[in-house]
Design a protein around this motif. Sequence first.
Motif, PDB file in Angstrom:
ATOM      1  N   SER A 182       0.826  -1.194   0.000  1.00  0.00           N
ATOM      2  CA  SER A 182       0.000   0.000   0.000  1.00  0.00           C
ATOM      3  C   SER A 182       0.870   1.258   0.000  1.00  0.00           C
ATOM      4  CB  SER A 182      -0.903   0.011   1.242  1.00  0.00           C
ATOM      5  OG  SER A 182      -1.527   1.271   1.402  1.00  0.00           O
ATOM      6  N   THR A 183       0.455   2.271  -0.752  1.00  0.00           N
ATOM      7  CA  THR A 183       1.192   3.538  -0.748  1.00  0.00           C
ATOM      8  C   THR A 183       1.093   4.232   0.612  1.00  0.00           C
ATOM      9  OG1 THR A 183      -0.739   4.663  -1.675  1.00  0.00           O
ATOM     10  CG2 THR A 183       0.946   3.902  -3.229  1.00  0.00           C
ATOM     11  N   ASP A 184       0.196   3.785   1.471  1.00  0.00           N
ATOM     12  CA  ASP A 184       0.107   4.352   2.815  1.00  0.00           C
ATOM     13  C   ASP A 184       1.407   4.171   3.592  1.00  0.00           C
ATOM     14  OD1 ASP A 184      -2.463   5.199   2.453  1.00  0.00           O
ATOM     15  OD2 ASP A 184      -3.403   3.563   3.560  1.00  0.00           O
ATOM     16  N   ILE A 185       2.204   3.174   3.206  1.00  0.00           N
ATOM     17  CA  ILE A 185       3.440   2.908   3.917  1.00  0.00           C
ATOM     18  C   ILE A 185       4.426   4.067   3.772  1.00  0.00           C
ATOM     19  CG2 ILE A 185       4.718   1.761   2.057  1.00  0.00           C
ATOM     20  CD1 ILE A 185       5.718  -0.251   4.089  1.00  0.00           C
ATOM     21  N   ILE A 186       4.252   4.889   2.745  1.00  0.00           N
ATOM     22  CA  ILE A 186       5.203   5.972   2.509  1.00  0.00           C
ATOM     23  C   ILE A 186       5.109   7.032   3.597  1.00  0.00           C
ATOM     24  CG2 ILE A 186       5.935   7.786   0.916  1.00  0.00           C
ATOM     25  CD1 ILE A 186       4.900   6.024  -1.369  1.00  0.00           C
ATOM     26  N   CYS A 187       3.914   7.598   3.786  1.00  0.00           N
ATOM     27  CA  CYS A 187       3.776   8.691   4.759  1.00  0.00           C
ATOM     28  C   CYS A 187       2.627   8.509   5.753  1.00  0.00           C
ATOM     29  CB  CYS A 187       3.580  10.016   4.030  1.00  0.00           C
ATOM     30  SG  CYS A 187       5.051  10.612   3.160  1.00  0.00           S
ATOM     31  N   ARG A 188       1.837   7.453   5.606  1.00  0.00           N
ATOM     32  CA  ARG A 188       0.689   7.248   6.490  1.00  0.00           C
ATOM     33  C   ARG A 188      -0.184   8.510   6.541  1.00  0.00           C
ATOM     34  NH1 ARG A 188       1.053   5.050  12.597  1.00  0.00           N
ATOM     35  NH2 ARG A 188       2.760   6.542  12.619  1.00  0.00           N
ATOM     36  N   SER A 189      -0.410   9.102   5.362  1.00  0.00           N
ATOM     37  CA  SER A 189      -1.152  10.359   5.291  1.00  0.00           C
ATOM     38  C   SER A 189      -2.232  10.282   4.221  1.00  0.00           C
ATOM     39  CB  SER A 189      -0.199  11.514   4.959  1.00  0.00           C
ATOM     40  OG  SER A 189      -0.914  12.718   4.740  1.00  0.00           O
ATOM     41  N   PRO A 190      -3.419  10.869   4.483  1.00  0.00           N
ATOM     42  CA  PRO A 190      -4.480  10.902   3.479  1.00  0.00           C
ATOM     43  C   PRO A 190      -4.330  12.064   2.514  1.00  0.00           C
ATOM     44  CG  PRO A 190      -5.267  11.919   5.476  1.00  0.00           C
ATOM     45  CD  PRO A 190      -3.852  11.462   5.759  1.00  0.00           C
ATOM     46  N   ASP A 191      -3.378  12.969   2.770  1.00  0.00           N
ATOM     47  CA  ASP A 191      -3.239  14.176   1.950  1.00  0.00           C
ATOM     48  C   ASP A 191      -1.791  14.334   1.522  1.00  0.00           C
ATOM     49  OD1 ASP A 191      -3.234  16.620   0.745  1.00  0.00           O
ATOM     50  OD2 ASP A 191      -4.057  17.732   2.442  1.00  0.00           O
ATOM     51  N   MET A 192      -1.505  13.995   0.262  1.00  0.00           N
ATOM     52  CA  MET A 192      -0.148  14.078  -0.260  1.00  0.00           C
ATOM     53  C   MET A 192       0.023  15.302  -1.149  1.00  0.00           C
ATOM     54  SD  MET A 192       1.444  11.442   1.065  1.00  0.00           S
ATOM     55  CE  MET A 192       2.827  10.939   0.046  1.00  0.00           C
ATOM     56  N   THR A 193      -0.689  16.394  -0.818  1.00  0.00           N
ATOM     57  CA  THR A 193      -0.560  17.625  -1.586  1.00  0.00           C
ATOM     58  C   THR A 193       0.577  18.495  -1.064  1.00  0.00           C
ATOM     59  OG1 THR A 193      -2.229  18.692  -0.189  1.00  0.00           O
ATOM     60  CG2 THR A 193      -2.985  17.645  -2.238  1.00  0.00           C
ATOM     61  N   PHE A 194       1.164  18.101   0.067  1.00  0.00           N
ATOM     62  CA  PHE A 194       2.375  18.742   0.596  1.00  0.00           C
ATOM     63  C   PHE A 194       2.184  20.230   0.888  1.00  0.00           C
ATOM     64  CE2 PHE A 194       3.492  15.422  -2.527  1.00  0.00           C
ATOM     65  CZ  PHE A 194       3.880  14.449  -1.625  1.00  0.00           C
ATOM     66  N   LYS A 195       1.049  20.563   1.481  1.00  0.00           N
ATOM     67  CA  LYS A 195       0.769  21.946   1.839  1.00  0.00           C
ATOM     68  C   LYS A 195       1.257  22.291   3.243  1.00  0.00           C
ATOM     69  CE  LYS A 195      -3.281  22.290  -1.182  1.00  0.00           C
ATOM     70  NZ  LYS A 195      -4.743  22.517  -1.259  1.00  0.00           N
ATOM     71  N   ALA A 196       1.985  21.392   3.864  1.00  0.00           N
ATOM     72  CA  ALA A 196       2.492  21.653   5.208  1.00  0.00           C
ATOM     73  C   ALA A 196       3.475  22.823   5.184  1.00  0.00           C
ATOM     74  CB  ALA A 196       3.176  20.402   5.757  1.00  0.00           C
ATOM     75  N   GLU A 197       3.636  23.459   6.338  1.00  0.00           N
ATOM     76  CA  GLU A 197       4.556  24.590   6.470  1.00  0.00           C
ATOM     77  C   GLU A 197       5.978  24.066   6.650  1.00  0.00           C
ATOM     78  OE1 GLU A 197       5.264  27.804   9.960  1.00  0.00           O
ATOM     79  OE2 GLU A 197       3.234  27.769   9.105  1.00  0.00           O
ATOM     80  N   PRO A 198       6.902  24.347   5.711  1.00  0.00           N
ATOM     81  CA  PRO A 198       8.250  23.773   5.795  1.00  0.00           C
ATOM     82  C   PRO A 198       8.982  24.175   7.078  1.00  0.00           C
ATOM     83  CG  PRO A 198       7.851  24.720   3.627  1.00  0.00           C
ATOM     84  CD  PRO A 198       6.717  25.172   4.505  1.00  0.00           C
ATOM     85  N   PHE A 199       9.706  23.224   7.630  1.00  0.00           N
ATOM     86  CA  PHE A 199      10.543  23.490   8.803  1.00  0.00           C
ATOM     87  C   PHE A 199      11.947  23.818   8.304  1.00  0.00           C
ATOM     88  CE2 PHE A 199      13.503  22.064  12.135  1.00  0.00           C
ATOM     89  CZ  PHE A 199      13.038  22.826  13.203  1.00  0.00           C
ATOM     90  N   ALA A 200      12.438  25.000   8.640  1.00  0.00           N
ATOM     91  CA  ALA A 200      13.738  25.450   8.156  1.00  0.00           C
ATOM     92  C   ALA A 200      14.865  24.879   9.013  1.00  0.00           C
ATOM     93  CB  ALA A 200      13.805  26.979   8.173  1.00  0.00           C
ATOM     94  N   ILE A 201      15.873  24.325   8.350  1.00  0.00           N
ATOM     95  CA  ILE A 201      17.018  23.765   9.049  1.00  0.00           C
ATOM     96  C   ILE A 201      18.225  23.826   8.121  1.00  0.00           C
ATOM     97  CG2 ILE A 201      16.536  21.378   8.316  1.00  0.00           C
ATOM     98  CD1 ILE A 201      17.492  20.557  11.190  1.00  0.00           C
ATOM     99  N   GLU A 202      19.388  23.983   8.699  1.00  0.00           N
ATOM    100  CA  GLU A 202      20.611  24.090   7.914  1.00  0.00           C
ATOM    101  C   GLU A 202      21.220  22.711   7.702  1.00  0.00           C
ATOM    102  OE1 GLU A 202      24.901  26.492   8.008  1.00  0.00           O
ATOM    103  OE2 GLU A 202      23.374  26.850   9.544  1.00  0.00           O
ATOM    104  N   ALA A 203      21.733  22.458   6.512  1.00  0.00           N
ATOM    105  CA  ALA A 203      22.426  21.195   6.239  1.00  0.00           C
ATOM    106  C   ALA A 203      23.559  21.016   7.246  1.00  0.00           C
ATOM    107  CB  ALA A 203      22.972  21.202   4.819  1.00  0.00           C
ATOM    108  N   GLY A 204      23.685  19.799   7.772  1.00  0.00           N
ATOM    109  CA  GLY A 204      24.700  19.505   8.776  1.00  0.00           C
ATOM    110  C   GLY A 204      24.204  19.679  10.197  1.00  0.00           C
ATOM    111  N   GLN A 205      23.076  20.332  10.367  1.00  0.00           N
ATOM    112  CA  GLN A 205      22.520  20.550  11.697  1.00  0.00           C
ATOM    113  C   GLN A 205      21.746  19.318  12.150  1.00  0.00           C
ATOM    114  OE1 GLN A 205      19.845  23.928  11.850  1.00  0.00           O
ATOM    115  NE2 GLN A 205      20.330  24.351  13.983  1.00  0.00           N
ATOM    116  N   GLU A 206      21.667  19.099  13.454  1.00  0.00           N
ATOM    117  CA  GLU A 206      20.865  17.999  13.981  1.00  0.00           C
ATOM    118  C   GLU A 206      19.405  18.412  14.029  1.00  0.00           C
ATOM    119  OE1 GLU A 206      22.260  16.249  17.631  1.00  0.00           O
ATOM    120  OE2 GLU A 206      23.371  14.795  16.406  1.00  0.00           O
ATOM    121  N   ILE A 207      18.554  17.456  13.739  1.00  0.00           N
ATOM    122  CA  ILE A 207      17.111  17.648  13.812  1.00  0.00           C
ATOM    123  C   ILE A 207      16.576  16.730  14.891  1.00  0.00           C
ATOM    124  CG2 ILE A 207      16.573  15.901  12.041  1.00  0.00           C
ATOM    125  CD1 ILE A 207      14.364  17.785  11.045  1.00  0.00           C
TER     126      ILE A 207
END
Length: 242
Positions: free
Chosen positions: A53-78
């Motif tokens: 099932s494609t649900d395994i990818i994100c477990r989400s009903p909405d794959m339109t990607f309208k979420a607010e991006p979280f800004a982070i610098e490459a090399g930084q820990e998340i």
Amino acid sequence: MKLALIALVSCMALSVKSHTYAEFVSIPEGAVTTKAFLPSYARPHIPVVDVQSTDIICRSPDMTFKAEPFAIEAGQEIRITWSTSKPTSPYAGIDPVGPCAFWLSPLEKKGVGKVWSKIYEYTNDGEEKATNWCSAKIVNSNNFLDFPIPEDIIPGKYLLRTEIIDILGGEKTNYADFTMGPHFYSNCLVLDITGNGTAPLKNPVSILDVYKPYYKKPFYTEGTKNKDFTLPGPAPYTKGKA
């Protein structure tokens, strides 16, 4: 009894009491947010048991990607923090038993096809105990895990896929199908990665292809030693290596 006190033997049948989902993102010791995550299903703590099932990818009903991006610098820990469906129960955190892995994909690829590069994974430390799996490591850290964003990747918007895998599985869920295969607790969030990197993501794969061989089939079987366990899929991203 908390997960950290449960002894793991190879033939143990796991009893999932509260399940889990990734709920917050931050940098270590920074303010947390939920806005970067793709929306979850009405019962976000229920795992995906069908690896086809494609649900395994994100477990989400909405794959339109309208979420607010979280800004982070490459090399930084998340920092990713998980929640539980029963926050007032005696089960203080997550209780699947197993490894975890984290994947990146360019946002414009929409998570489809061979676009996912594994950037971090943790299985166990080789001891034959439940307390040595990634899931217990998270519980013992107050339900969070820190790991680095690759320092040399091209800046831009990405999907970060988080997953905890209940390797024993075999528990009935509210799904019509009953499977003895692994149970997947995956979630996705949008990142805006900054920096001066020039490297593309390496060894991209399809999430469906990685787990396809485990349709109704466990990848942790009776007699397997923790120290011998390896996660399916490519090795995690390494700077400067194709």
